[in-house]
Each structure stands twice: as C-alpha cells, then as structure tokens.
Write a protein that holds these residues in place. Structure first.
Motif, PDB file in Angstrom:
ATOM      1  N   GLN A  88     -27.698  35.065  -0.493  1.00  0.00           N
ATOM      2  CA  GLN A  88     -28.009  33.810  -1.168  1.00  0.00           C
ATOM      3  C   GLN A  88     -28.487  32.804  -0.126  1.00  0.00           C
ATOM      4  O   GLN A  88     -27.894  32.666   0.938  1.00  0.00           O
ATOM      5  CB  GLN A  88     -26.748  33.298  -1.883  1.00  0.00           C
ATOM      6  N   VAL A 120     -23.013  35.050  -6.880  1.00  0.00           N
ATOM      7  CA  VAL A 120     -23.394  33.658  -6.673  1.00  0.00           C
ATOM      8  C   VAL A 120     -22.176  32.949  -6.091  1.00  0.00           C
ATOM      9  O   VAL A 120     -21.092  33.001  -6.681  1.00  0.00           O
ATOM     10  CB  VAL A 120     -23.860  32.993  -7.992  1.00  0.00           C
ATOM     11  N   ASP A 121     -22.376  32.351  -4.925  1.00  0.00           N
ATOM     12  CA  ASP A 121     -21.281  31.690  -4.206  1.00  0.00           C
ATOM     13  C   ASP A 121     -20.071  32.619  -4.035  1.00  0.00           C
ATOM     14  O   ASP A 121     -18.932  32.202  -4.167  1.00  0.00           O
ATOM     15  CB  ASP A 121     -20.876  30.393  -4.917  1.00  0.00           C
TER      16      ASP A 121
END
Length: 160
Positions: free
Chosen positions: A60, A79-80
């Motif tokens: 990311q 994501v994260d």
C-alpha cells in the motif's frame, strides 16, 4: 516450427496454457472488448512471477507499475494491515492504480504459493487506452466507501 530461421518447439502443454490464458482474459471485463489481435498482444506481453506463501506482492502506498492476473494460488488484499478480501485463480488486481495514476490503495500478499501473470503499466495503458474512460467509470461504481448518508431519495415505491 520455424520462426525466422530459428527452430522452436512448442509443446501441447504450452499451447493449452496459452489458450487458457486467452480464455481467462476474454472473460475479464477489462479485456472483453479487445480484438483478437489485442488479446494476443496481452498474452505475449505477460510475464510470469512466482510468489512464496506470505510474500508481499505490492505494498500500500507504492507506485503503481503493474497489472496482475492470478494464474494459480491465492492473494489477500490488505488495507492498513487488515484483510479486506481474498482473490484466487483468474482474479486480477492493480488496474485501479494504473488507470487513475494512483499509488497502491492496498497491499497484496500471497496467502499460498502463487503464480501471477504480470503486465507492465505502459503496455496495459496502451491496450486499454481506447476505453479507459469507460473502465474508470465502472471502477468508480465499485467504490465500497459509499455510506447511506451519501444517497439521495429519488422516489418511494408504493406511495402515491
């Protein structure tokens, strides 16, 4: 077979593999409207990359440089650091960053030993260039960040 004086041997397995890739490509929305010649070009430009279990494929925030088509194995989308979904054979990722010239919106990690077919950014954009606007619109429709407060009532069914 002879190609410009060079002797080449193409196995039945290789022909079957290439036909399977062509079939998979023509079933993907991104490539549905490509001509036979364009599909052949995509197949010829794809490179094979192998990833070990738990190996990071993209991070990311990285620059978007490739389109990935999973030939075998499983890939987790994070994501994260949180797993959002899992992709498998003939699923793909990386198109959004290429089309929108964005950094990677998610990390992708091989959940098992995985083989991806990879297309370089320039080739991807050249091939999908003629219908890039339509693809960008479709991707925006897939935005999963929409909340109920973003919606506007147009009509109520069953009321006069």
């Amino acid at each position: 077979a002879k190609l410009h004086g060079i002797s080449t041997t193409v196995t039945v397995e290789e022909i079957l593999r290439l036909n399977e890739i062509k079939t998979a490509l023509t079933e993907i929305f991104l490539f549905k409207s490509l001509s036979k010649h364009q599909v052949e070009r995509v197949v010829n430009e794809l490179t094979t990359k192998n990833y070990e279990r738990d190996e990071m494929i993209v991070h990311q925030g990285d620059d978007s440089k490739h389109f990935f088509l999973i030939q075998s194995g499983t890939v987790e989308i994070l994501v994260d650091g949180s797993v959002k979904r899992t992709l498998g054979k003939w699923d793909y990722f990386g198109e959004r960053g290429l089309l929108f010239s964005e950094r990677r919106s998610a990390s992708c990690r091989a959940k098992a030993n995985t083989t991806c077919l990879v297309l370089e950014k320039d080739v991807f954009l050249e091939i999908v260039g003629s219908f890039k606007t339509a693809l960008m619109h479709r991707i925006k429709l897939q935005d999963d960040q929409i909340k109920m407060t973003d919606l506007v009532t147009q009509a109520i069914v069953g009321e006069g």
